[in-house]
Scaffold this active site. Structure first.
Site, PDB file in Angstrom:
ATOM      1  N   HIS A 151      22.375  49.675  45.282  1.00 27.21           N
ATOM      2  CA  HIS A 151      22.081  48.625  44.300  1.00 27.21           C
ATOM      3  C   HIS A 151      21.735  49.236  42.947  1.00 27.21           C
ATOM      4  O   HIS A 151      22.583  49.283  42.052  1.00 27.21           O
ATOM      5  CB  HIS A 151      20.933  47.756  44.825  1.00 27.21           C
ATOM      6  CG  HIS A 151      20.653  46.538  43.994  1.00 27.21           C
ATOM      7  ND1 HIS A 151      21.529  46.029  43.068  1.00 27.21           N
ATOM      8  CD2 HIS A 151      19.555  45.708  43.949  1.00 27.21           C
ATOM      9  CE1 HIS A 151      21.011  44.953  42.501  1.00 27.21           C
ATOM     10  NE2 HIS A 151      19.812  44.734  43.004  1.00 27.21           N
ATOM     11  N   ASP A 197      27.810  49.831  35.763  1.00 24.04           N
ATOM     12  CA  ASP A 197      27.236  51.158  36.002  1.00 24.04           C
ATOM     13  C   ASP A 197      28.139  52.272  35.511  1.00 24.04           C
ATOM     14  O   ASP A 197      27.678  53.405  35.354  1.00 24.04           O
ATOM     15  CB  ASP A 197      26.972  51.335  37.501  1.00 24.04           C
ATOM     16  CG  ASP A 197      25.991  50.304  38.028  1.00 24.04           C
ATOM     17  OD1 ASP A 197      24.954  50.103  37.383  1.00 24.04           O
ATOM     18  OD2 ASP A 197      26.281  49.670  39.057  1.00 24.04           O
ATOM     19  N   ARG A 243      29.866  43.196  31.116  1.00 17.80           N
ATOM     20  CA  ARG A 243      28.749  44.066  30.743  1.00 17.80           C
ATOM     21  C   ARG A 243      29.257  45.460  30.390  1.00 17.80           C
ATOM     22  O   ARG A 243      28.702  46.138  29.516  1.00 17.80           O
ATOM     23  CB  ARG A 243      27.733  44.123  31.889  1.00 17.80           C
ATOM     24  CG  ARG A 243      27.116  42.775  32.229  1.00 17.80           C
ATOM     25  CD  ARG A 243      26.207  42.846  33.430  1.00 17.80           C
ATOM     26  NE  ARG A 243      26.931  43.210  34.636  1.00 17.80           N
ATOM     27  CZ  ARG A 243      26.364  43.475  35.814  1.00 17.80           C
ATOM     28  NH1 ARG A 243      25.051  43.401  35.936  1.00 17.80           N
ATOM     29  NH2 ARG A 243      27.091  43.796  36.867  1.00 17.80           N
ATOM     30  N   HIS A 253      33.707  45.775  42.440  1.00 22.04           N
ATOM     31  CA  HIS A 253      32.553  44.888  42.514  1.00 22.04           C
ATOM     32  C   HIS A 253      32.761  43.913  43.653  1.00 22.04           C
ATOM     33  O   HIS A 253      33.900  43.511  43.939  1.00 22.04           O
ATOM     34  CB  HIS A 253      32.360  44.148  41.183  1.00 22.04           C
ATOM     35  CG  HIS A 253      31.015  43.490  41.066  1.00 22.04           C
ATOM     36  ND1 HIS A 253      30.747  42.252  41.581  1.00 22.04           N
ATOM     37  CD2 HIS A 253      29.850  43.923  40.486  1.00 22.04           C
ATOM     38  CE1 HIS A 253      29.480  41.933  41.336  1.00 22.04           C
ATOM     39  NE2 HIS A 253      28.915  42.927  40.674  1.00 22.04           N
ATOM     40  N   SER A 284      18.147  42.473  44.748  1.00 20.58           N
ATOM     41  CA  SER A 284      16.858  42.271  44.070  1.00 20.58           C
ATOM     42  C   SER A 284      16.588  40.795  43.825  1.00 20.58           C
ATOM     43  O   SER A 284      15.475  40.311  44.059  1.00 20.58           O
ATOM     44  CB  SER A 284      16.829  43.046  42.743  1.00 20.58           C
ATOM     45  OG  SER A 284      17.933  42.691  41.933  1.00 20.58           O
TER      46      SER A 284
END
Length: 1773
Positions: free
Chosen positions: A1608, A1709, A1663, A1654, A1578
């Site tokens: 994504h 996520d 995060r 990742h 993005s």
């Protein structure tokens, strides 16, 4: 039109020939023409050629109806049927235009358009007709008056024009461009280049512009850009005509044959759906003109130049039997046109005749034509012949009737006044040479001046005036050029003309001769002024709101009551509704209804004011009903009494306006549903009738139809369980006391209905009064008009004009029967009810007010009100008891006749709102006003600011024993901030003209005791909290700094404006006298009306008329020897000084003293001022020396070993803090503490004067240690001590209010150097610089503007030094592996560290959680703070974040087309697809795209990208919430944005979630998902698309399409699905062993564990960690969270054991979906939308910097596999 194929003999025609011939006939005239033309006795041809009576027209077939002569012998060049009236226009080769009325072709007007050139095209508009000639476009009225004349370049050769909309015109010709002209400004707005020159014909459809070229081509062009989309090569020679209908384009023209042009008998037909030619149509005549005449089929009319006409279908075959012939007088047909109704055809021939063909005898040219105005017949029958060529013929031969009426040529009395011009002085040379004979002198003429001529003096300057303005005011004002208006002058929009004195010299009395108060219009959203006046003159409403007082800060009822009190007090002076409108702008419902207008909307007149005021009317009644109905709790203003109107739960607004309605819905199955509701007003509903003519209705009939409304609609039937056709009826149960009607005249259809009904009413009135009927089109003779108005004939009305345009009655009678049926009828004002009528069920309503929309294209329109002012108002204001109608047009108030209130000329005066009040209404209500403001408002109250309790109080509230009495003095001063800057323009003569003054808001109000033991002590020192954006704090003049007005960080006594306003109102009501300097402006901005006898303004006490106003600072220095306002203003200081000046004035001008003595004092003041240039001398160095001595002694008393920590307390990445320890004695904190104590010690000093130099010095009179002092020559008294103390305080007054010591003076002042010396620094300017920049600016764009040049310079230097330095190697694996690890992109806002995770501008997530500002009571960082950090690299302050929240709330509104699009999307369309489409559609709002199209310089790109980015971020929550509500909440409303809430809070509210924990989660979620360096899909996509200079909307839409991919943005959704399946398979409670086996089975089956691993990170994603901490705190026992925590312990070990994963740790996520599920958001498809809203913060921040740093188009080099193999030397086996 192309004339290349015309008869060559026409080239011989020359327009100048006919003036030399006989006045009647042209020698080129065909003799046959005269056979049917009768000549009168003087040889003048008759107007038309009559058709013999034997001609019979067959219905449906075209036949010749009439023929007329335009101008004998001059070929007709163009004909045109008027689109608005029943007229046919004809233009000829001589430049003359003629119009014919109706099917009989009666000549209507005839005038010369151009002296030499032929007229090439005619286009009718609403107010006139456009004529195009070769180099000229002229707009003329239908009578021949020129409206404008637009001259083009002499090289132009124009042939065609096309009206694209009501105000835009395209003009083309034989040149290589087409001009676009704005008809409103009469200016060229665009010039489109044409590739193929020679455009002679232009047409338009809903898809294209069609341009016909002389080369034979037809080009299809884009409606927006005029770019060629397609092109048809129709003919090899030239094009003569073409037409478009539906999907067909048909052309006719000439082909090249035998070295010449021949008319082609094949019509080319093109299908616009497939963009290709179909079968050509062969016709039997030589086609020269063609038009579609569609009826039931697409008929074509084809006309040859010789007069043959053929009808055929474009896709069929032409039949020779369909040919007929036009009997032309001349040999050739020159022009052809078809009426809009398709009933009439017009042909113009080469001999000046025009032929009308029609399909019926009663032909009409338009479906809905308006009436045509005809000239009145000539009063004088015969006039003597007057030869204009004879100079000596007296003009008095023309008789002029003797009349006492005003002539058209008379100047209005308001614009003319006798002004005798003084004779010029006699030339000294004449006096010198004069010889006297008796009393008569003789002298030769020196010939120095023209005989009998005296030059005008346009401007006389008064040398006594002082001129301050750098730019002089314009002598010519701002009036536009005079125009012809149909709008009466008193109805036009009134504007205030501002001079350099502001409003002081504006004469409001010129506009208002009454004692009623007008309202000023310059405030934003003041369009509602007329409605405020309507409510004011409704006595029960006025009394209600003036008795109302509640706790709410922004209550419209309270503000309206305070405004009405001002209107009561005013004696003709205008008032402002600024406080009311300020409260109005804060109400979310008003914003949601679109009632809050931007300045640009008001200025440009883009808003339909009629519709807007009707919405405002509905809103204000509802709002007042709610506010006065709410049960009040403990009074906010102690002791305030409740309303005198009933109980708090029973609203008087409801009693006045409310009407109970019974709504019945009847399904066709028989199911009936009845519900009861109430309404405060009614909207007129007009009959849907297609009958011609429209039926005659009385207003009462339409009103009854609108109240008892019946309509058919689709509604849900519980019985049928589906939507069914339903009949809905509405019946009334009771009658209101005030009947409010919204007229709903929002289109021409309703306007035509009103106009028609007014005509019917006029005819009825004339029948009733004059005894005869006036039919449509009938002319009334002058004698009949006079007879109608003659009182001898029994008619009592003065003028027939009073009966025109009237439909609504002045009174209405309404009766509610026992069966609840409603009867409505028109009633007379003078009629009373009969004794048999029950007054409880029969109401008579009298018209009380009408609000009308004035249509004026020049000013954008306005709203005015006609109000019937009752007896009580006249009694209070003027001492008389009568009723009168008045016109209220903002500050213009004028009495009008009652008939004017109901006359609506729909061309410019459109009704919007009607108010009917029940007769004797006031008798029903208690109209006593009890002032609800009591003395308790002055008592102590808590501050809104949190920090204020810890700070030093600046005032002492009044005690009960100190309550002011009438006549007491109160010193008052106010400080202001600017909300909107002044708008002014510099004229070509160098003068300045103010368009709009700056909009100020009060920021601080101080009141000081004026007598008693505490005289000079303030009892009010309120800082006013504001929620509106402040553009300038005016710190230099107000002392207000950013943060002072913010309740979160202010240390001041902060209150609401309403609270302080009530305190001042109480003081005014008590009768105190306010003393201050410049109080007129203060009270104006505060919005207070204070009686003049209660104001003592020192500006005017010490002022000589016609001289400059003197500043308070200079007066204090001159009269009081005080030095104030050194750098900033302090309102306590100013109020005290004003009181002292007033005492000084009483001393200088005591009662009984000679005024001449005081005038001498004032003259001395002005002389001193001019010598000093009105500047106060700065304090001398001796004063500073005394201050420094005292400070040094105090410092010496402190232990030198004592230290204090100073420096930055920011946490460094290594965990350390950057602090230093400095000696406490000389620290800023200690010195600031000492300053107030030192000022008090100045009383221990005396004054000593050096006799040689007369310089003063100050020495101690009391030693610190008690030793004896030498006091010889030292002056010791109270004046010296107080003066010295005041001088020192003036220098240090600002020092304890600011963090830097030198803020009180300019840096050159000795106090700055003294402070610098005490602080141990040698650079005083640096101290000052640091002090003044201690508080950062709140406007993000300003901060960016200062940062960008530094960053540009830094990067430029870096590239110059290291531009060719290699930063890495690229491997084949990188190329094939998605470019992972390849360094190829600059991304400023964030960097992803493999070991530490994401860093936003160098700050890790834990650091951001600690440092970024948080919401009140919250623990998670605000996304606004992160955005500020990403854009600037600096951690923002709380005030900066608050500014950003308010700014985004201000920009959040969505355009209607986006909302409509979202509402129309199918429910099966993925939320991300909807988000992407909506963002793309928002591109219509792009400021960058608009600026780029206008050619903005590249260095300014970032400014417009910043604006788009801010707008897009602001709108995204609204878009996302709308998608969520449509998909998952049945399309419910998202509600309104609350400007007081932060971005995340508003977002969750719009989603429908109110749990405070979920709001906190959303703040955290939107912060941590915002950015993840530039390589992810993005971020990279937005960067890539943005590098092509696509605007931020398009770039971000592309980014969202990338985010929607499963690899994504859908990862958290996949994690949640995997966890759900795991729970289903293993159950809620699962052991570690089972879980381990499940994971291994997942891996062995070739699948992955979602949420782990990742591409860059090599540790647990921070995060994930912060979300885990949130879950541990708020949902530790949630089963899904327990499972996630269990996986966190097991999965990494399993992945390490497997050995394939480079990073076995969880990413973001793995956790986010679980948190959202816990709080009820279970719609997994929507999660990516949340991700997208957050990601906007990061990618748009970088997009701003990409444009600021001038990053070029991204264009990496790609290679094929073969190329790579060759590059590395690979050879396949």
């Amino acid at each position: 039109m192309n004339f290349e194929g015309l008869d060559p003999s026409l080239a011989e025609y020359a327009p100048p020939l006919h003036p030399t011939l006989d006045p009647v006939l042209d020698p080129h005239l065909n003799p046959s023409l005269l056979q049917n033309v009768e000549l009168d006795a003087e040889g003048v041809p008759l107007e038309g050629i009559a058709v013999p009576e034997s001609v019979h027209l067959m219905e449906g077939m075209y036949s010749e109806l009439h023929t007329a002569v335009s101008e004998v012998g001059v070929p007709v060049s163009v004909s045109h049927f008027d689109l608005h009236e029943e007229m046919l226009w004809v233009g000829n080769h001589g430049g003359h235009a003629t119009s014919f009325f109706g099917p009989t072709l009666e000549r209507y007007s005839s005038f010369q358009v151009n002296s030499s050139d032929d007229i090439r095209q005619i286009q009718s508009l609403e107010n006139g007709v456009l004529f195009l000639t070769k180099t000229n476009l002229k707009y003329m009225s239908r009578g021949g008056l020129i409206i404008f004349d637009y001259l083009m370049d002499e090289s132009e050769d124009m042939h065609s024009l096309l009206l694209t909309d009501s105000s835009t015109l395209l003009v083309g010709g034989l040149q290589n461009h087409v001009i676009e002209i704005d008809l409103n400004t009469v200016q060229e707005t665009q010039k489109y280049t044409v590739e193929v020159p020679g455009i002679t014909i232009m047409r338009q459809s809903n898809r294209f512009f069609f341009c016909g070229h002389t080369s034979g081509k037809v080009s299809l062009r884009d409606l927006r850009t005029f770019v060629v989309e397609h092109e048809f090569d129709a003919y090899s020679g030239s094009l003569s005509d073409f037409d478009v209908h539906g999907n067909l384009l048909v052309t006719c023209g000439f082909s090249s044959r035998m070295n010449g042009l021949a008319c082609d008998r094949f019509l080319k037909v093109y299908d616009l759906r497939m963009m290709r030619a179909t079968t050509p149509l062969q016709v039997h005549i030589d086609p020269f003109f063609l038009r579609f005449i569609p009826t039931y089929t697409s008929r074509l009319a084809i006309i040859s130049q010789t007069g043959q006409c053929q009808f055929c279908e474009p896709t069929g075959l032409a039949n020779p039997a369909d040919i007929f012939h036009v009997n032309t007088v001349g040999p050739l047909i020159m022009t052809f046109d078809v009426s809009a109704s398709k009933q009439a055809l017009a042909f113009g021939d080469s001999e000046g005749c025009v032929h009308l063909w029609a399909d019926s005898p009663e032909v009409t040219f338009n479906a809905y034509s308006r009436e045509t105005d005809f000239a009145l017949p000539c009063i004088v029958d015969t006039l003597p012949h007057l030869d204009w060529n004879q100079d000596l013929v007296p003009l008095s031969l023309i008789p002029v009737p003797l009349t006492s009426d005003t002539l058209l040529s008379d100047w209005p009395a308001a614009n003319s006044a006798p002004a005798p011009r003084r004779a010029p002085p006699v030339d000294p040379e004449i006096l010198r040479t004069m010889k006297k004979v008796g009393f008569i002198g003789y002298a030769p003429n020196p010939r120095t001046k023209l005989r009998n001529q005296i030059p005008y003096r346009l401007k006389e300057t008064d040398n006594e005036f002082d001129n301050f303005s750098q730019v002089p005011e314009s002598p010519i004002g701002r009036e536009e050029e005079p125009h012809l208006y149909m709008v009466a002058k008193k109805y036009r929009k009134v504007t205030i003309k501002y001079s350099k004195l502001g409003l002081e010299d504006f004469d409001f009395k010129h506009y208002n001769k009454t004692l009623f108060a007008g309202l000023e219009p310059h405030i934003p959203n003041a369009y509602c002024n007329c409605m405020i006046q309507v409510l004011y003159f409704l006595e029960p409403v006025r009394c209600l709101v003036q008795n109302h007082l509640c706790q709410k800060e922004f209550c419209l009822g309270c503000e309206l009551g305070l405004l009405f009190h001002m209107l009561d007090l005013s004696r003709g002076d205008p008032c402002q509704g600024s406080n009311f409108l300020r409260a109005f702008r804060t109400i979310p419902e008003a914003s949601a209804l679109g009632l809050i207008l931007a300045d640009s909307d008001e200025a440009t007149g883009k808003v339909n004011l009629g519709r807007l005021i009707q919405s405002w009317n509905r809103f204000i009644l509802t709002q007042l009903h709610q506010e006065t109905q709410e049960q009040e709790g403990p009074q906010a203003y102690r002791g305030a009494g409740s309303s005198s109107f009933g109980s708090s739960g029973d609203s008087v607004i409801g009693q006045l306006f409310s009407c109970e309605m019974e709504n019945c819905s009847m399904c066709r199955c028989g199911k009936e549903t009845v519900r009861v509701s109430s309404t405060l007003l009614f909207t007129l509903s007009y009959p849907e009738s297609t009958e011609k003519p429209v039926k005659d209705y009385e207003f009462a009939q339409i009103l009854k139809r609108s109240i008892c409304l019946e309509q058919n609609t689709q509604a849900w039937c519980e019985n049928c369980e589906k939507y069914q056709p339903t009949v809905q009826t509405r019946n009334i149960r009771c009658l209101p006391d005030v009947l409010v009607i919204n007229c709903e005249v929002n289109s021409s259809k309703e306007a035509d209905f009103w106009k028609t009904q007014a005509e019917y009413a006029f005819q009825r009135a004339m029948m009733k009064r004059g005894g005869f009927e006036i039919t449509k089109g009938k002319e009334i003779s002058l004698g009949e008009w006079k007879e109608l108005g003659n009182p001898d004939t029994g008619h009592s009305y003065p003028s027939v004009e009073e009966l025109k345009n009237i439909w609504i009655p002045h009174a209405i009678k309404m009766r509610l029967t026992k069966s609840k049926e409603l009867d409505v009828c028109n009633w007379s004002e003078n009629d009373e009810l009969s004794p048999t009528d029950d007054p409880e069920s029969v109401y008579v309503y009298d018209l009380m007010a009408t609000v009308v929309h004035i249509l004026d294209s020049r000013t954008g329109g306005s709203l005015v009100g006609h109000i019937k002012v009752g007896e009580t108002y006249h009694q209070r204001k003027e001492g008389v008891t009568h009723q009168q109608w008045y016109l209220f047009n903002d500050f213009l108030i004028e009495p009008v006749d009652k008939c004017e209130a109901v006359q609506f000329d729909m061309s410019w005066k459109v009704p919007a709102i009607l108010y009917y009040a029940r007769r004797n209404l006031n008798a029903k209500y208690n109209l006593v006003i009890k002032n609800p403001i009591e003395a308790s408002v002055l008592l102590a109250e808590a501050s809104l600011a949190r920090k204020q309790r810890k700070c030093h109080a600046t005032f002492i509230p009044l005690m009960l024993s100190e309550m002011p009495q009438a006549g007491d003095l109160v010193g008052l001063d106010a400080e202001f901030v600017t909300l909107n800057e002044e708008e002014a323009e510099l004229r070509s003569d160098g003068t300045k003209s103010t368009i709009k003054p700056s909009q100020m808001s009060v920021a601080r109000i101080t009141c000081v005791r004026g007598q008693g033991p505490n005289e000079g002590v303030p009892f009010i020192d309120d800082y006013i909290s504001t929620q509106e954006q402040v553009v300038d704090y005016l710190t230099q003049y107000s002392g207000i700094k950013p943060g002072d007005l913010d309740a979160k960080i202010s240390s001041k006594h902060l209150t609401t404006l309403k609270s302080t306003y009530l305190k001042l109102r109480f003081l005014i009501d008590v009768g105190v006298k306010f003393v201050g300097h410049g109080l007129q402006k203060d009270f104006r901005v505060i919005n207070l009306m204070v009686p003049k006898d209660q104001v003592i303004d020192t500006v005017y006490l010490f002022h000589i008329p016609r001289k400059r106003m003197i500043s308070l600072r200079f007066l204090a220095w001159y009269f009081l020897d005080l030095k104030i306002q050194s750098e900033t203003h302090d309102s306590i200081e100013d109020a005290r000084t004003a009181l002292q000046l007033y005492r000084k004035y009483l001393e200088l001008s005591p009662q009984g003293a000679e005024p001449e003595d005081f005038r001498k004092v004032l003259k001395g003041l002005y002389e001193k001022g001019r010598k000093m240039d009105w500047k106060v001398p700065e304090p001398d160095s001796q004063t500073c020396r005394a201050l420094v001595d005292e400070l040094e002694w105090e410092i010496a008393q402190v232990d030198p070993r004592k230290t204090i920590q100073m420096g930055s307390f920011r946490i460094n990445p290594d965990g350390s803090q950057s602090v230093v320890e400095v000696p406490y004695a000389r620290s800023e904190a200690h010195l600031t503490e000492l300053l107030e104590r030192v000022c008090e010690k100045m009383k221990e000093y005396g004054e000593k004067v050096d006799p040689s130099t007369h310089r003063k010095s100050y020495i101690r009179v009391i030693s610190h240690d008690g030793t004896k002092m030498d006091l010889s020559g030292v002056k010791i008294d109270g004046d010296v001590a107080s003066s010295l103390k005041f001088a020192v305080r003036a220098g240090t007054g600002s020092l304890w209010r600011l963090s830097g010591l030198s803020a009180g003076f300019g840096w050159r002042h000795p106090l700055c150097w003294a402070a610098a010396a005490l602080l141990g620094t040698q650079n005083a300017p640096c101290v000052l610089f640091a002090a003044r920049h201690a508080s950062a600016a709140t406007n993000l764009k300003d901060v960016l503007a200062s940062l960008i040049p530094k960053e540009q310079a830094k990067i430029k230097s870096f590239r110059q030094q290291h531009g060719s330095t290699a930063i890495g190697q690229i491997t084949v694996d990188m190329v094939y592996g998605g470019m992972r690890g390849m360094k190829g992109l600059v991304y400023e806002t964030s960097v992803l560290d493999p070991d530490e995770g994401i860093r936003f501008r160098g700050y890790s997530i834990p650091e951001c959680q600690k440092l970024l500002p948080k919401a009140a009571g919250g623990e998670e960082p605000l996304p606004e703070g992160l955005f500020w950090l990403l854009v600037t690299g600096e951690v923002p302050t709380q005030e900066q974040v608050s500014w950003l929240s308010r700014e985004w709330a201000r920009r959040a509104a969505l355009p209607s087309h986006v909302v409509t699009m979202l509402d129309n999307f199918p429910t099966n369309l993925h939320p991300m697809s909807q988000l992407s489409a909506a963002i793309t559609a928002l591109n219509s709002e792009s400021k960058f795209a608009r600026a780029y199209a206008e050619g903005i310089h590249r260095v300014k790109y970032w400014e417009f990208v910043y604006e788009d980015a801010m707008d897009l971020i602001a709108k995204l929550p609204c878009v996302a919430a709308k998608i969520y509500r449509n998909l998952y909440r049945e399309g419910s409303s998202i509600g309104a944005i609350d400007p007081n809430l932060d971005w995340s809070h508003n977002f969750t509210n719009m989603l429908g979630y109110t749990d405070p924990q979920f709001i906190e989660l959303m703040r955290l979620y939107l912060t941590i998902h915002s950015d993840h360096e530039g390589g992810n899909v993005s971020a990279h996509t937005s960067h890539l698309v943005g590098s092509a200079l696509s605007d931020p909307y398009l770039a971000f839409a592309a980014a969202m399409n990338g985010l929607a991919g499963p690899l994504h943005g859908l990862a958290n959704q996949e994690v949640l699905l995997w966890l759900t399946n795991l729970q289903k398979e293993l159950g809620q409670e699962v052991s570690d062993e089972k879980l381990r086996d499940f994971i291994w089975n997942t891996l062995n089956s070739g699948r992955v564990v979602p949420g782990y691993g990742h591409a860059v990170l090599r540790k647990t994603d921070p995060r994930y960690s912060c979300q885990r901490e949130f879950a541990l705190k708020h949902l530790p026992k949630d089963p899904m969270f327990k499972l996630v925590a269990q996986l966190y312990k097991i999965v990494p070990n399993v992945l390490l054991e497997q050995g394939k994963a480079k990073n076995p740790w969880p990413n973001v996520d793995a956790h986010s979906g679980v948190l959202l599920q816990y709080y009820g958001m279970k719609e997994m498809n929507y999660y990516t939308v949340l991700f997208g809203v957050s990601r906007a913060l990061g990618v748009l921040s970088q997009l701003i910097w990409s444009r600021a740093l001038g990053f070029p188009l991204e264009r990496p080099k790609s290679m094929s596999t073969k190329g790579l193999m060759q590059l590395v030397g690979y050879k396949s086996g």
